[in-house]
Scaffold this motif. Structure first.
Motif, PDB file in Angstrom:
ATOM      1  N   MET A  87     -51.289  63.048  12.004  1.00 43.53           N
ATOM      2  CA  MET A  87     -49.801  63.379  12.146  1.00 43.53           C
ATOM      3  C   MET A  87     -49.098  62.570  11.045  1.00 43.53           C
ATOM      4  N   GLY A  88     -49.555  61.413  11.108  1.00 44.19           N
ATOM      5  CA  GLY A  88     -48.757  60.514  10.020  1.00 44.19           C
ATOM      6  C   GLY A  88     -49.063  60.679   8.644  1.00 44.19           C
ATOM      7  N   HIS A  89     -50.196  61.175   8.236  1.00 46.50           N
ATOM      8  CA  HIS A  89     -50.534  61.345   6.818  1.00 46.50           C
ATOM      9  C   HIS A  89     -50.630  62.714   6.327  1.00 46.50           C
ATOM     10  N   CYS A  90     -51.388  63.304   7.038  1.00 47.91           N
ATOM     11  CA  CYS A  90     -51.580  64.848   6.637  1.00 47.91           C
ATOM     12  C   CYS A  90     -50.506  65.654   6.882  1.00 47.91           C
ATOM     13  N   VAL A  91     -49.851  65.721   8.116  1.00 45.28           N
ATOM     14  CA  VAL A  91     -48.723  66.557   8.431  1.00 45.28           C
ATOM     15  C   VAL A  91     -47.423  66.118   7.738  1.00 45.28           C
ATOM     16  N   VAL A  92     -47.467  64.716   7.746  1.00 43.03           N
ATOM     17  CA  VAL A  92     -46.337  64.457   6.917  1.00 43.03           C
ATOM     18  C   VAL A  92     -46.180  64.709   5.371  1.00 43.03           C
ATOM     19  N   SER A  93     -47.428  64.580   4.758  1.00 44.98           N
ATOM     20  CA  SER A  93     -47.494  64.983   3.350  1.00 44.98           C
ATOM     21  C   SER A  93     -47.116  66.405   3.097  1.00 44.98           C
ATOM     22  N   ALA A  94     -47.796  66.974   4.129  1.00 48.90           N
ATOM     23  CA  ALA A  94     -47.650  68.601   3.833  1.00 48.90           C
ATOM     24  C   ALA A  94     -46.133  68.837   3.940  1.00 48.90           C
ATOM     25  N   ALA A  95     -45.391  68.334   4.840  1.00 49.30           N
ATOM     26  CA  ALA A  95     -43.911  68.589   5.220  1.00 49.30           C
ATOM     27  C   ALA A  95     -43.298  68.079   4.100  1.00 49.30           C
ATOM     28  N   GLN A  96     -43.478  67.051   3.660  1.00 46.08           N
ATOM     29  CA  GLN A  96     -42.631  66.533   2.369  1.00 46.08           C
ATOM     30  C   GLN A  96     -43.055  67.842   1.157  1.00 46.08           C
ATOM     31  N   GLU A  97     -44.076  68.301   1.140  1.00 47.00           N
ATOM     32  CA  GLU A  97     -44.234  69.550   0.026  1.00 47.00           C
ATOM     33  C   GLU A  97     -43.517  70.604   0.173  1.00 47.00           C
ATOM     34  N   GLY A  98     -43.083  70.594   1.424  1.00 50.39           N
ATOM     35  CA  GLY A  98     -42.249  71.785   2.085  1.00 50.39           C
ATOM     36  C   GLY A  98     -42.872  73.146   1.913  1.00 50.39           C
ATOM     37  N   SER A  99     -44.181  73.289   1.742  1.00 53.24           N
ATOM     38  CA  SER A  99     -44.919  74.717   1.728  1.00 53.24           C
ATOM     39  C   SER A  99     -45.374  75.129   2.914  1.00 53.24           C
ATOM     40  N   GLU A 100     -46.088  76.236   2.707  1.00 52.60           N
ATOM     41  CA  GLU A 100     -46.713  77.109   3.794  1.00 52.60           C
ATOM     42  C   GLU A 100     -47.929  75.954   4.551  1.00 52.60           C
ATOM     43  N   ALA A 101     -48.363  75.238   3.576  1.00 55.44           N
ATOM     44  CA  ALA A 101     -49.301  73.872   4.044  1.00 55.44           C
ATOM     45  C   ALA A 101     -48.780  73.445   5.274  1.00 55.44           C
ATOM     46  N   ALA A 102     -47.424  72.855   5.251  1.00 56.92           N
ATOM     47  CA  ALA A 102     -46.758  72.175   6.469  1.00 56.92           C
ATOM     48  C   ALA A 102     -46.906  73.018   7.631  1.00 56.92           C
ATOM     49  N   ASP A 103     -46.544  74.030   7.557  1.00 56.51           N
ATOM     50  CA  ASP A 103     -46.824  75.205   9.058  1.00 56.51           C
ATOM     51  C   ASP A 103     -48.295  75.158   9.225  1.00 56.51           C
ATOM     52  N   GLU A 104     -49.311  75.042   8.434  1.00 56.73           N
ATOM     53  CA  GLU A 104     -50.523  74.989   8.796  1.00 56.73           C
ATOM     54  C   GLU A 104     -51.115  73.808   9.283  1.00 56.73           C
ATOM     55  N   LYS A 105     -50.457  72.721   8.848  1.00 58.71           N
ATOM     56  CA  LYS A 105     -50.937  71.213   9.490  1.00 58.71           C
ATOM     57  C   LYS A 105     -50.312  71.214  10.639  1.00 58.71           C
ATOM     58  N   VAL A 106     -49.149  71.664  10.903  1.00 57.32           N
ATOM     59  CA  VAL A 106     -48.445  71.548  12.263  1.00 57.32           C
ATOM     60  C   VAL A 106     -49.500  72.526  13.344  1.00 57.32           C
ATOM     61  N   ARG A 107     -49.829  73.686  13.031  1.00 67.80           N
ATOM     62  CA  ARG A 107     -50.533  74.506  13.794  1.00 67.80           C
ATOM     63  C   ARG A 107     -51.743  73.900  14.232  1.00 67.80           C
ATOM     64  N   GLU A 108     -52.523  73.201  13.125  1.00 69.53           N
ATOM     65  CA  GLU A 108     -53.645  72.540  13.376  1.00 69.53           C
ATOM     66  C   GLU A 108     -53.452  71.294  14.274  1.00 69.53           C
ATOM     67  N   ALA A 109     -52.576  70.683  14.020  1.00 77.87           N
ATOM     68  CA  ALA A 109     -52.247  69.433  15.252  1.00 77.87           C
ATOM     69  C   ALA A 109     -52.170  70.155  16.474  1.00 77.87           C
TER      70      ALA A 109
END
Length: 93
Positions: A61-83
């Motif tokens: 959450m602190g690394h992968c999710v935050v990094s993806a959220a900072q990119e603001g892409s669909e990757a952020a949604d995917e990381k949140v779903r994974e978590a």
């Protein structure tokens, strides 16, 4: 780079300790130790694994999710779903 990379050595030490606990459980069963004593050790090993899982989740959450959220892409949604899925699996276990 994985979120747990900075703590990799700590995780490996903890997992090796857990591996030793599980081997100890095998010996206890082989030696026909008292049921409650075996169950107590199963509980300890389970708790240790849960602790590792929570640490990995926190790192994710602190690394992968935050990094993806900072990119603001669909990757952020995917990381949140994974978590969320990982949390659901931990809660069910």
């Amino acid at each position: 780079m994985n979120g747990y990379s900075a703590s990799k050595d700590d995780y490996l030490k903890r997992l090796r300790r857990i591996e030793g606990q599980v081997r100890g459980l095998q010996r206890m069963v082989e030696d026909e130790k008292y049921c409650i004593d075996v169950l107590t050790q199963v509980s300890a090993a389970t708790k240790a694994l849960q602790s590792v899982a929570l640490g990995l989740l926190e790192d994710h959450m602190g690394h992968c999710v935050v990094s993806a959220a900072q990119e603001g892409s669909e990757a952020a949604d995917e990381k949140v779903r994974e978590a969320s899925a990982a949390i659901a699996r931990l809660v069910r276990s």
